[in-house]
Design an enzyme around this catalytic site. Structure first.
Site, PDB file in Angstrom:
ATOM      1  CG  ASP A   3       1.710  31.168  30.113  1.00 57.65           C
ATOM      2  OD1 ASP A   3       1.771  30.597  29.003  1.00 57.65           O
ATOM      3  OD2 ASP A   3       1.443  32.378  30.218  1.00 57.65           O
ATOM      4  CG  HIS A   6       6.761  24.180  30.306  1.00 58.75           C
ATOM      5  ND1 HIS A   6       7.581  24.155  31.415  1.00 58.75           N
ATOM      6  CD2 HIS A   6       6.162  25.401  30.314  1.00 58.75           C
ATOM      7  CE1 HIS A   6       7.503  25.321  32.054  1.00 58.75           C
ATOM      8  NE2 HIS A   6       6.645  26.088  31.404  1.00 58.75           N
ATOM      9  CG  ASP A   9       8.837  13.656  26.772  1.00 57.74           C
ATOM     10  OD1 ASP A   9       8.167  14.646  27.128  1.00 57.74           O
ATOM     11  OD2 ASP A   9       8.368  12.497  26.720  1.00 57.74           O
ATOM     12  CD  GLU A  43       5.354  27.136  27.283  1.00 55.87           C
ATOM     13  OE1 GLU A  43       6.504  27.568  27.160  1.00 55.87           O
ATOM     14  OE2 GLU A  43       4.445  27.744  27.871  1.00 55.87           O
TER      15      GLU A  43
END
Ligand code: ZN
Length: 568
Positions: free
Chosen positions: A175, A498, A541, A550
Site C-alpha cells: 500500500d 501484493h 503466489d 505482500e
C-alpha cells in the site's frame, strides 16, 4: 499438417513435457548460489538415489554423488534427500541432474555470489520512495512512477488541523501508507547494516539520484525515509503514528492515488504515540552516529530529535496507539506496550552519547525482555526488544554495567546456539519452527539470520554464519515450493506480489521479498487453500494473498541486513 510432422510432434511431446518448468520444483536449491567456501546443499523431494552437478555452459559433469537417506519435514510434509556438493569449489554456473527427479534451476558458485541480490534488495527501497519521481533506469525500462502524495493534511485524530505535507519516506508495503513504527525497525536495521558491515557496502553504488555525492548509497537511501520520520515529529518532541489515506487505494500507480494523505494520531491527548516517538528516538540516535562522518549537521539534527523524542516518551510512557481512530482503515500497527521501544531508544542514546541517564534506564528495564531473544517474533515492528538488547551488547562502551552486559551477551549467544541446533534438526535447514509460519514468516527467517550474524559479532563462530546463510538459501529457493521469494532474482522467482506498483504498472518490481507462508490464513486466497495443508505450505503466489505475498519494508530491511552480513 502432414502426417510425418504430426508424428514427430507426438514424439516430441513427452520431451517438451519433461522440461516444463514445474518439473524443476522437486529439486530445491538456492537459485542465486553458494559462496565458494560455504557448505552447498540441495534437497530432493521425490525418491531418488544419486545426483550429478553439471556445468551450465557445456553440460559437463563436474561432480557426482549419492543422496542421503530420506527425512520427513514436519512443517511441509515433504520427504527430502540431501545432495551435498560442498566439495565443488570452482566458480561458475551449474545445475543438478537427479535421475528420477530431472534437473534443477541453475545456480552459481562465486566469491561475490550475493552482490547482485544485495543491489536489487537494497534498491527496492528506492522503488518505494514517496513524494518523488522514481525511475529504475535502463536496467529495468518502464519501471517508473511520477511524484506522488505531495500534499498532506492533519486528520482530526492528530490534535491539529490544516495542511501538513510531510513529503517523503517510503511506501510501507503493498500500500501507499507510511507508518512510523514500521519505519523505525526498517530504517534502524538498514543503519545497523551500515554500522556493522559498512566496509563491504561503502563502494556499492545503487544508481539512485544521490549516487556519487560522497555518502555511501545505503545511507543516502535510508536518509530518504529518515527525513520523513523527522517531519512526523511535533514541536513538543512527540511523533504521530502514521501518515496514510483514510482507506487503502485501489491497485493504481502511486501518482494516481488521489486520496488525501493524512497525519493520523491516537485521537486523544497527547495525540502523538509513545511507540512511534520512542522508535524515532532509537533510529535518530543511530543516525546521529552513522551520519557524523558524512554530514555533521544532519547528525546533530538527528541527535536533537532523538533527545526530544526521548524526553516526550518519558513524559508520556503510555500514549499507545492500539486501534485505528473512527473512519480510518489502513494498517494499524497497534501496540499496547511501548516499554521495549523505550528500552531500545535508551540503548541507542547511551551508545551514541554515553550519558548515564540512558544507561540507567536500560539497566532498570532490560531484564524482563531477555526472553524475547529466544523467541523472535514475526511482528518485528511490535517487539523491538531484541534491537535494544543487541544494541547494548554491541556498544562496546567502557561504562557498560559488566553484570548486565554479560547477561545480555550470554542470552544472545544462547539464543543463537538454540537456533543453530533447531536448524540442524530441520530437513530444510531453515530456522523457522512450526509456530513461526505466521504473517511475515520470510521476514522472521531473515531475522534469525540477523540474530546469528549479531551473535557472530559478539563471539565469532562459523556455525552462526553458516546457519544465517541457511536462512538466506531458504529465501532464495531451498524451500518446499522451490521458489525464490525475491522478485526477479533466480530462475524461478515469485511473480505476483501484493504490491500496487507491480499490480498497476510493470510487473513485478525487482528485488522485493515476499511475506511467505502463513498458517494464520488471514486473506481469502489462503482461506481457500486445502484445510489440511502443513504450515510451510500455506502460501500462494497471487496478488490477492496479502497475508502471504505482500512486500514490506521491515522484512525487506532484514533481507538486506542478512545479505550484507553474508556477502564476502
Ligand atoms: Zn507516495
Amino acid at each position: 499438417m502432414k502426417l510425418a510432422n504430426f508424428l514427430s510432434l507426438l514424439i516430441l511431446l513427452p520431451a517438451v513435457a519433461c522440461t516444463r518448468k514445474d518439473d524443476r520444483t522437486s529439486i530445491k536449491l538456492d537459485q542465486v548460489g553458494y559462496p565458494i567456501d560455504a557448505p552447498k546443499i540441495a534437497l530432493v523431494s521425490v525418491p531418488a538415489r544419486t545426483f550429478q552437478v553439471k556445468r551450465a555452459g557445456d553440460n559437463a559433469v563436474v561432480l557426482e554423488g549419492e543422496l542421503s537417506a530420506r527425512a520427513t519435514d514436519a512443517n511441509s510434509g515433504d520427504q527430502v534427500e540431501v545432495a551435498d556438493f560442498s566439495s565443488l569449489r570452482g566458480s561458475g554456473t551449474y545445475y543438478l541432474e537427479v535421475p528420477g527427479a530431472g534437473r534443477s534451476w541453475t545456480f552459481s558458485i562465486a566469491s561475490d555470489v550475493f552482490s547482485r541480490t544485495y543491489y536489487l534488495a537494497m534498491r527496492a527501497f528506492y522503488g518505494q520512495r514517496c513524494g518523488t519521481a522514481v525511475d529504475l533506469g535502463p536496467e529495468f525500462p518502464g519501471y517508473t512512477h511520477a511524484a506522488c502524495h505531495l500534499e498532506g493534511k492533519f486528520h482530526p485524530s492528530s490534535g491539529k488541523q490544516g495542511r501538513r505535507d510531510n513529503v517523503g519516506g517510503w511506501h510501507d508495503a503493498g500500500d501507499y501508507g507510511r507508518y512510523m513504527v514500521n519505519s523505525g525497525i526498517a530504517t534502524g536495521t538498514l543503519l545497523w547494516a551500515w554500522e556493522l558491515f559498512g566496509s563491504k557496502l561503502k563502494d556499492i553504488k545503487l544508481n539512485i539520484p544521490e549516487s556519487g555525492n560522497g555518502t555511501p548509497d545505503i545511507l543516502n537511501e535510508a536518509r530518504w525515509n529518515l527525513e520523513w520520520m523527522l517531519k512526523m515529529q511535533d514541536d513538543d518532541g512527540g511523533a504521530w503514528h502514521k501518515q496514510t489515506s483514510e482507506r487503502f487505494s485501489h491497485f493504481v500507480m502511486p501518482e494516481d492515488d488521489h486520496l488525501p494523505s493524512e497525519v493520523i494520531g491516537t485521537g486523544t491527548p497527547p495525540y502523538k504515540g509513545t511507540c512511534a516517538t520512542a522508535d524515532l528516538a532509537a533510529v535518530a540516535a543511530i543516525a546521529a552516529r552513522v551520519y557524523q562522518p558524512f554530514d555533521r549537521s544532519f547528525a546533530a539534527t538527528n541527535l536533537r530529535a532523538a533527545q526530544a523524542a526521548w524526553a516526550w516518551a518519558q513524559r508520556y510512557p503510555d500514549a499507545t496507539f492500539v486501534k485505528n481512530p473512527p473512519g480510518i482503515s489502513t494498517g494499524e500497527y497497534g501496540d499496547a506496550d511501548c516499554g521495549d521501544e523505550q528500552m531500545w531508544a535508551a540503548a541507542e542514546l547511551w551508545r551514541t552519547t554515553g550519558e548515564a541517564q540512558y544507561n540507567r534506564y536500560f539497566i532498570d528495564h532490560y531484564a524482563k525482555y531477555l526472553p524475547t531473544l529466544r523467541a523472535l517474533d514475526t511482528d518485528t515492528w511490535r517487539v523491538v526488544a531484541p534491537m535494544g538488547l543487541w544494541a547494548y551488547a554491541l556498544a562496546a562502551r567502557p561504562d557498560a554495567d559488566s553484570h548486565v552486559l554479560a547477561e545480555v551477551r550470554d542470552a544472545a549467544l544462547a539464543a543463537a546456539r538454540e537456533t543453530v541446533e533447531r536448524t540442524r534438526r530441520n530437513p530444510y535447514h531453515v530456522s523457522l519452527a512450526a509456530e513461526d509460519f505466521q504473517w511475515g514468516s520470510n521476514g522472521l527467517a531473515a531475522n534469525y539470520g540477523m540474530e546469528l550474524l549479531i551473535a557472530n559479532l559478539l563471539s565469532p563462530n562459523g556455525t552462526f554464519v553458516e546457519t544465517a546463510l541457511d536462512n538466506l538459501h531458504y529465501l532464495l529457493g531451498r524451500n518446499t515450493f522451490s521458489i525464490s521469494w525475491v522478485t526477479q532474482v533466480g530462475e524461478h522467482p515469485f511473480r505476483h506480489p501484493h504490491h500496487r506498483p507491480s499490480g498497476a504498472g510493470h510487473h513485478p518490481w525487482p528485488g522485493l521479498l515476499s511475506g511467505g507462508p502463513n498458517a494464520g490464513r488471514q486473506d481469502p486466497v489462503l482461506k481457500a487453500l486445502p484445510g489440511d495443508l502443513p504450515p510451510a505450505k500455506v502460501y500462494s503466489d497471487e496478488q490477492g494473498s496479502y497475508a502471504s505475498n505482500e512486500v514490506c519494508i521491515n522484512w525487506q530491511a532484514m533481507l538486506v541486513f542478512l545479505l550484507a552480513g553474508i556477502m564476502g
